[in-house]
Write an enzyme that holds these catalytic residues in place. Structure first.
Site, PDB file in Angstrom:
ATOM      1  N   HIS A 135       0.808  -1.215   0.000  1.00  0.00           N
ATOM      2  CA  HIS A 135       0.000   0.000   0.000  1.00  0.00           C
ATOM      3  C   HIS A 135       0.844   1.270   0.000  1.00  0.00           C
ATOM      4  O   HIS A 135       0.329   2.365  -0.255  1.00  0.00           O
ATOM      5  CB  HIS A 135      -0.917   0.019   1.220  1.00  0.00           C
ATOM      6  CG  HIS A 135      -1.697  -1.244   1.386  1.00  0.00           C
ATOM      7  ND1 HIS A 135      -1.359  -2.234   2.284  1.00  0.00           N
ATOM      8  CD2 HIS A 135      -2.799  -1.695   0.747  1.00  0.00           C
ATOM      9  CE1 HIS A 135      -2.207  -3.239   2.189  1.00  0.00           C
ATOM     10  NE2 HIS A 135      -3.094  -2.945   1.267  1.00  0.00           N
ATOM     11  N   CYS A 138       3.273  -1.139  -4.428  1.00  0.00           N
ATOM     12  CA  CYS A 138       2.877  -1.402  -5.814  1.00  0.00           C
ATOM     13  C   CYS A 138       3.391  -0.283  -6.713  1.00  0.00           C
ATOM     14  O   CYS A 138       3.238   0.900  -6.380  1.00  0.00           O
ATOM     15  CB  CYS A 138       1.353  -1.486  -5.903  1.00  0.00           C
ATOM     16  SG  CYS A 138       0.755  -1.620  -7.599  1.00  0.00           S
ATOM     17  N   GLU A 170      -2.940   3.048   2.125  1.00  0.00           N
ATOM     18  CA  GLU A 170      -2.489   3.683   0.879  1.00  0.00           C
ATOM     19  C   GLU A 170      -2.676   5.189   0.950  1.00  0.00           C
ATOM     20  O   GLU A 170      -1.803   5.958   0.523  1.00  0.00           O
ATOM     21  CB  GLU A 170      -3.240   3.115  -0.332  1.00  0.00           C
ATOM     22  CG  GLU A 170      -2.729   3.714  -1.639  1.00  0.00           C
ATOM     23  CD  GLU A 170      -3.521   3.292  -2.864  1.00  0.00           C
ATOM     24  OE1 GLU A 170      -3.561   4.077  -3.824  1.00  0.00           O
ATOM     25  OE2 GLU A 170      -4.083   2.180  -2.854  1.00  0.00           O
ATOM     26  N   CYS A 217      -6.102   1.941 -10.580  1.00  0.00           N
ATOM     27  CA  CYS A 217      -5.245   1.024 -11.320  1.00  0.00           C
ATOM     28  C   CYS A 217      -6.047   0.124 -12.261  1.00  0.00           C
ATOM     29  O   CYS A 217      -7.258  -0.067 -12.096  1.00  0.00           O
ATOM     30  CB  CYS A 217      -4.395   0.201 -10.361  1.00  0.00           C
ATOM     31  SG  CYS A 217      -5.234  -1.201  -9.609  1.00  0.00           S
ATOM     32  N   SER A 252     -10.177  -4.770   2.829  1.00  0.00           N
ATOM     33  CA  SER A 252      -9.700  -4.594   1.457  1.00  0.00           C
ATOM     34  C   SER A 252     -10.601  -3.612   0.716  1.00  0.00           C
ATOM     35  O   SER A 252     -11.761  -3.911   0.433  1.00  0.00           O
ATOM     36  CB  SER A 252      -9.686  -5.949   0.727  1.00  0.00           C
ATOM     37  OG  SER A 252      -9.537  -5.765  -0.667  1.00  0.00           O
TER      38      SER A 252
END
Length: 316
Positions: A79, A101, A131, A200, A228
């Site tokens: 994250h 990522c 994140e 994304c 999540s």
């Protein structure tokens, strides 16, 4: 006893994305290279099964860097982390591996570039999500304003309304984000957006697959964790797209069979951090109760792959 017929529509793509796959590999390779324990700051990805599996192999999950000994390697989660975290690891001369990522790192780079150009940032995201905290932590305090809904835009008090840019969390609902972006552009016509949207490819693809199969289904099951973001968005997308019932399940044991009574077509997908083994477990549970016919709904083919960091590709 004759089992009732049931069609399972399987979303494709579903489950692991390239960023999640890379993050898990990073921990596994780190364990091979340096041995156990390898410390991981926060859950490497938001999935209990994945975390428990890595823990069994020797990973130790912690909340903060001060819980990690100086002489053991530490991995930062997929994250992303605030800039202060790797800076502190470097100060302590720790071995640290960044599993952020690459698509989240892209957002970090965008934020830094806009900051260098004198723009204040507006981040579209969820308060408290790792994140969001990691991205906001790329810039000094006060340089990133957070909005979670279109209604929040009216309360923004930027330093200079003519000097703004926006970025987004990568795992948001595409439709919700479009609504917030429209509100931002309406109030701040000169606001600068990303060259390419921050949500994304994997988030977008999984949401599109749910939309494509929703009209065929009486119900939707999303395999994923309650913390999540991308998994929870899939439930919301399914409901909006016409599924009369949508449920988030971590494992087959979580299925509410009474709620599915009478259903003849059920859609199944999985969030980007949910492994396929859990999807197979859910399918097996349906096969135990129904005469199942499988149909795949494919809306995209994913062939993205991200390399692990160089520190893991060179000899110890």
């Amino acid at each position: 006893m004759t089992r009732p017929p049931l069609t399972l529509y399987m979303a494709a793509p579903r489950g692991f994305c390239a960023g999640v796959d890379r993050a898990i590999k990073i921990v596994e390779i780190a364990l091979e290279k340096w041995g156990a324990p390898v410390f991981v700051r926060h859950e490497i990805v938001h999935n209990r099964y994945v975390v428990d599996d890595l823990r069994a192999k020797g990973a130790v999950f912690v909340d903060e860097l001060d819980e990690v000994p100086d002489d053991r390697p530490v991995v930062f989660s997929a994250h992303g982390v605030p800039k202060s975290v790797p800076a502190e690891a470097a100060r302590r001369r720790m071995i640290h591996v960044d599993a952020t990522c690459p698509l989240v790192s892209k957002v970090h780079i965008e934020a830094a570039r806009h900051h260098e150009n004198g723009l204040q940032m507006v981040m579209i995201g969820h308060a408290g999500h790792p994140e969001t905290e990691g991205t906001m932590g790329q810039l000094p305090p006060g340089e990133v304003l957070l909005v979670e809904t279109a209604a929040d835009v009216a309360d923004l008090a930027p330093r200079d309304p003519e000097r703004l840019a926006f970025i987004t969390q990568t795992t948001l609902s595409v439709d919700d984000t479009a609504e917030i972006v429209a509100a931002l552009r309406a109030r701040f016509p000169s606001i600068v957006g990303p060259h390419k949207e921050d949500i994304c490819y994997a988030t977008t693809n999984r949401q599109e697959a749910v939309k494509a199969m929703a009209l065929h289904c009486d119900a939707l099951l999303v395999v994923g964790a309650p913390n999540s973001s991308n998994s929870r968005r899939l439930v919301e997308v399914g409901r909006r797209a016409g599924c009369g019932y949508a449920q988030l399940v971590q494992r087959a044991d979580d299925i509410d069979w009474r709620a599915l009574d009478g259903a003849r077509a059920i859609g199944i997908t999985a969030g980007a951090s949910a492994p396929e083994v859990l999807v197979n477990e859910v399918v097996a549970a349906f096969r135990d109760r129904y005469d199942v016919q499988m149909r795949e709904v494919e809306t995209a083919v994913e062939d993205v792959e991200f390399k692990v960091p160089r520190i893991l590709r060179v000899p110890a």
